[in-house]
Design an enzyme around this catalytic site. Structure first.
Site, PDB file in Angstrom:
ATOM      1  N   PRO A 122      -4.821   0.772  -8.620  1.00 35.60           N
ATOM      2  CA  PRO A 122      -5.987   1.656  -8.550  1.00 35.60           C
ATOM      3  C   PRO A 122      -6.058   2.337  -7.190  1.00 35.60           C
ATOM      4  CG  PRO A 122      -6.594  -0.586  -9.219  1.00 35.60           C
ATOM      5  CD  PRO A 122      -5.194  -0.646  -8.697  1.00 35.60           C
ATOM      6  N   CYS A 123      -6.672   3.500  -7.155  1.00 37.02           N
ATOM      7  CA  CYS A 123      -6.868   4.209  -5.895  1.00 37.02           C
ATOM      8  C   CYS A 123      -7.566   3.331  -4.858  1.00 37.02           C
ATOM      9  CB  CYS A 123      -7.684   5.479  -6.159  1.00 37.02           C
ATOM     10  SG  CYS A 123      -8.312   6.313  -4.690  1.00 37.02           S
ATOM     11  N   PHE A 124      -8.507   2.512  -5.331  1.00 38.62           N
ATOM     12  CA  PHE A 124      -9.357   1.762  -4.396  1.00 38.62           C
ATOM     13  C   PHE A 124      -8.782   0.401  -4.018  1.00 38.62           C
ATOM     14  CE2 PHE A 124     -12.280   5.011  -5.658  1.00 38.62           C
ATOM     15  CZ  PHE A 124     -13.079   5.197  -4.533  1.00 38.62           C
TER      16      PHE A 124
END
Length: 241
Positions: A122-124
């Site tokens: 995920p991006c985060f």
């Protein structure tokens, strides 16, 4: 995404720079422009859960747009000193706005993400250099593109929830180590969206020394967004890689 690109084209053709805030209904899974998604994420699972899927015009990794606020900036790159300088300036403006809400945040340093991310993450999961972090995790994930000397930078500000849940839409889910930090977890409560937007807008005014005027889309911007929507709605674009 079609509106964001339409605003980019407008600025390329002489329109004033734009700062935009919006949310997503229904929730949506977005991929970075060059992220590999085919054979990793399962469109059938997304449809089953009522989740839209789109590919962004900017880079980065997958984001689940649910219980978050998205910001978008379209501006001439030279206005902010170039693409890299613009990226830093916009994140400093976000930092200043969050500070007025009581968020103790910083910009991640060069050693923020020592390993190269993959399309499965995920991006985060981990911050990149210059991104906004708070409470030990990434609070704002941003991505940028630069075309015809004009930048489009947009990003997701997590309000609540956990970005690790997006692995449920993968064909073979891979456990994510970090799901980011949310405004609720940092503040203990969640301000209303209007308060958050006002604080962030004030951050842009103070850091970039600009004036802001509320405006809607022009007729030409709506026409351009409608033209671009067909591409963003197509599997040929969303699942092109």
């Amino acid at each position: 995404m079609a509106i964001d690109e339409a605003l980019l084209h407008g600025v390329q053709n002489g329109a004033p720079p734009v700062l935009r805030f919006y949310q997503w209904t229904p929730a949506c899974l977005s991929f970075g422009r060059n992220q590999t998604a085919r054979d990793i994420f399962d469109p059938a699972i997304s449809r089953l859960h009522g989740i839209d899927v789109v590919r962004r015009p900017t880079g980065g990794l997958a984001v689940l747009h649910n219980r978050e606020l998205t910001y978008s900036v379209a501006a001439p790159a030279a206005l902010l000193g170039g693409p890299r300088q613009a990226y830093r300036a916009i994140n400093r403006a976000l930092l200043a706005g969050l500070a007025t809400l009581g968020v103790d945040a910083i910009l991640a340093g060069r050693d923020a993400a020592p390993t190269r991310p993959t399309s499965l993450q995920p991006c985060f999961q981990a911050p990149g250099e210059g991104e906004v972090v708070a409470g030990g995790g990434k609070l704002v994930g941003s991505a940028q593109c630069c075309e015809r000397r004009t930048i489009l930078q947009h990003g997701s500000i997590l309000l609540d929830g956990d970005q690790r849940s997006l692995v449920a839409y993968q064909m073979t889910p891979v456990m994510a180590e970090g799901g980011g930090t949310t405004l609720r977890s940092v503040l203990g409560t969640l301000p209303d969206v209007q308060t958050i937007v006002a604080a962030l807008a004030a951050g842009f005014v103070s850091v970039l020394g600009t004036r802001l005027a509320t405006s809607g889309l022009t007729g030409s911007e709506r026409t351009e967004a409608a033209r671009l929507e067909e591409r963003y709605d197509s599997d040929a674009w969303t699942w092109r890689r």
